[in-house]
Design an enzyme around this catalytic site. Structure first.
Site, PDB file in Angstrom:
ATOM      1  N   ARG A  40      46.606  30.410   0.015  1.00 29.59           N
ATOM      2  CA  ARG A  40      47.759  29.826  -0.668  1.00 29.59           C
ATOM      3  C   ARG A  40      47.899  28.360  -0.312  1.00 29.59           C
ATOM      4  NH1 ARG A  40      51.037  27.528   3.512  1.00 29.59           N
ATOM      5  NH2 ARG A  40      51.986  29.125   4.819  1.00 29.59           N
ATOM      6  N   GLU A  86      60.176  29.518  -0.623  1.00 32.21           N
ATOM      7  CA  GLU A  86      60.409  28.451   0.369  1.00 32.21           C
ATOM      8  C   GLU A  86      60.096  27.076  -0.230  1.00 32.21           C
ATOM      9  OE1 GLU A  86      58.928  29.227   4.313  1.00 32.21           O
ATOM     10  OE2 GLU A  86      58.445  27.122   4.616  1.00 32.21           O
ATOM     11  N   ARG A  96      54.334  27.983  -4.669  1.00 30.20           N
ATOM     12  CA  ARG A  96      53.277  28.475  -3.786  1.00 30.20           C
ATOM     13  C   ARG A  96      52.195  28.991  -4.725  1.00 30.20           C
ATOM     14  NH1 ARG A  96      54.348  29.894   1.802  1.00 30.20           N
ATOM     15  NH2 ARG A  96      55.516  28.108   2.562  1.00 30.20           N
ATOM     16  N   CYS A 154      58.934  22.813   4.927  1.00 27.87           N
ATOM     17  CA  CYS A 154      58.812  23.012   6.369  1.00 27.87           C
ATOM     18  C   CYS A 154      57.673  22.134   6.908  1.00 27.87           C
ATOM     19  CB  CYS A 154      58.504  24.481   6.653  1.00 27.87           C
ATOM     20  SG  CYS A 154      58.344  24.861   8.403  1.00 27.87           S
ATOM     21  N   THR A 201      55.728  22.542   9.230  1.00 23.72           N
ATOM     22  CA  THR A 201      54.550  23.290   9.682  1.00 23.72           C
ATOM     23  C   THR A 201      53.514  23.432   8.572  1.00 23.72           C
ATOM     24  OG1 THR A 201      55.448  25.453   9.066  1.00 23.72           O
ATOM     25  CG2 THR A 201      55.956  24.674  11.268  1.00 23.72           C
ATOM     26  N   ARG A 212      46.906  27.968   3.691  1.00 22.88           N
ATOM     27  CA  ARG A 212      46.706  29.091   4.614  1.00 22.88           C
ATOM     28  C   ARG A 212      45.738  30.063   3.950  1.00 22.88           C
ATOM     29  NH1 ARG A 212      48.506  33.929   7.218  1.00 22.88           N
ATOM     30  NH2 ARG A 212      49.696  34.707   5.434  1.00 22.88           N
ATOM     31  N   ARG A 268      48.671  37.367  12.339  1.00 16.19           N
ATOM     32  CA  ARG A 268      50.007  37.807  11.898  1.00 16.19           C
ATOM     33  C   ARG A 268      49.934  39.291  11.599  1.00 16.19           C
ATOM     34  NH1 ARG A 268      52.413  33.428   7.419  1.00 16.19           N
ATOM     35  NH2 ARG A 268      52.276  31.622   8.769  1.00 16.19           N
ATOM     36  N   GLU A 307      54.739  36.817   7.655  1.00 18.09           N
ATOM     37  CA  GLU A 307      55.134  36.154   8.886  1.00 18.09           C
ATOM     38  C   GLU A 307      56.124  37.012   9.679  1.00 18.09           C
ATOM     39  OE1 GLU A 307      57.098  32.510   7.998  1.00 18.09           O
ATOM     40  OE2 GLU A 307      56.264  31.523   9.762  1.00 18.09           O
TER      41      GLU A 307
END
Ligand code: ADP
Ligand code: ARG
Length: 359
Positions: free
Chosen positions: A125, A224, A228, A270, A272, A279, A307, A312
């Protein structure tokens, strides 16, 4: 009555963080001096320090603890964001290379598990944000609906293997929604850490999921991140998953303009996820390796993140783990994929050896 966490003001948030022993990067880098310097600043989108740190102040166990209220927040509140980003991504300088998706016709890798002994499925993603729109804390319901309209119009132009249909969350039945979550396709809205960062404001307005007809190319809308973009399929064919993702992304980039920053690459809500935003994961059966006491350290050394299999913060089930690249910033997309590929190959080798010694 439960407190309305989204109404808690900056003074109270700061009090909770500064008197805590939180181990977050927010706590580490938002020192009293930095706080004094930033507390009255506001971005052009109307984003405040409170918007950025609310989740981290209320969820003191957060690892990172800060979100950008909008694309400008990274620079307006740079005294806290820059050190957090350096620390999280393990980089000395804030410089991200130009995108490089590699030579798709000559990747040099294919299926990581041709005999299907280890890998259940592979997923990659990336996150993307519409240029000139705020992130959740500074978006209105109208903004979310407008972003949905723009994204769906672009998705409708996809052809061939990428062509598909959009399903808005607002008209989805609870039974279908539940099934889609179980099948690892759809996102949820039950994470208080994201909720306290305004992630679920106006839910479900503007949220939904696009599926290609073969269900291998997916786009999440206003979870988020604004978008995505996801490619996934059963088995371990990393090359096919990557080629499809890049094809879809390239087609969407022709129709939409995404927020990009000279220092951080593609901008996400975010910190991160900044940089490549990528990812790449496998759901992999490693019942022996995962039982070893140094499993986490092994992953760490390979720059991999383990994970659970329901996303998550979820737990593993039956020795199946979600293993993905840990690094996203300061390297190119193809380098992130190669790092994940090398790491997964090593994990397979280690699990394979343990299986042999058990026989
Ligand atoms: P993100 O969207 O940040 O990558 P999550 O960890 O929240 O992260 O995962 C989102 C969803 O994708 C979850 O339902 C998860 O189970 C699913 N998922 C992640 N990796 C894979 C994979 N390799 N195969 C199948 N599903 C996956
Ligand atoms: N804010 C959370 C933390 O700091 C989540 C960070 C990464 N996850 C994410 N979905 N952005 O721990």
């Amino acid at each position: 009555m439960p407190e309305d966490s989204l109404k808690i003001g900056l003074d109270e948030l700061w009090k909770r963080l500064s008197t805590s022993n939180s181990g977050s990067l927010l706590k580490k880098h938002l020192t009293p001096t930095v706080y004094e310097k930033l507390k009255d600043k506001v971005t052009d989108y109307g984003g405040s320090l409170a918007d950025c740190i609310r989740s981290g102040c209320l969820h003191l166990k957060s690892h990172c603890g800060i979100y950008a209220s909008d694309p400008d927040a990274y620079d307006v509140f740079s005294d806290v964001f820059y050190p957090v980003i350096k620390d999280y991504h393990g980089v000395q300088t804030l410089a991200h290379p130009k995108p490089d998706f590699g030579d798709l016709d000559n990747l040099g890798f294919g299926d990581l598990d041709p005999k299907n002994d280890f890998i259940n499925s592979t997923r990659i993603r990336v996150g993307r944000s519409h240029a000139n729109f705020g992130f959740p804390a500074t978006s209105t319901k109208e903004d979310r609906l407008e972003m949905e309209r723009m994204t769906v119009a672009a998705l409708r132009t996809l052809r061939g293997e990428l062509a598909g249909k959009y399903f808005p969350l607002s008209t989805m039945t609870p039974a279908v929604e539940k099934q889609m979550i179980q099948d690892h396709f759809l996102f949820r809205n039950d994470d208080p850490v994201l909720g306290d960062a305004n992630g679920y404001d106006d839910w479900p307005a503007g949220r939904g999921i696009f599926f290609s007809n073969n269900k291998r190319f997916l786009v999440w809308l206003n979870e988020e991140d604004h978008l995505r973009i996801i490619s996934m399929q059963e088995g371990g064919n990393l090359a096919e998953v990557w080629q499809r993702l890049v094809k879809g992304l390239t087609a969407l980039e022709k129709k939409l303009t995404f927020a990009h920053h000279p220092k951080f690459g593609y901008l996400t809500f975010c910190p991160t996820n900044l940089g490549t935003t990528l990812r790449a994961s496998v759901h992999i059966r490693i019942p022996n390796l995962s039982k070893k006491p140094d499993f986490k350290q092994i992953c760490d050394k390979l720059n991999l993140q383990p994970r659970g299999i329901h996303g998550e913060h979820s737990e593993s089930e039956g020795g199946v783990y979600d293993i993905s690249n840990k690094r996203r910033m300061g390297l190119t997309e193809i380098d992130a994929i190669q790092e994940m590929r090398r790491g997964v190959e090593k994990i397979i080798e280690l699990e394979s050896n343990l299986r042999k010694t058990k026989k």
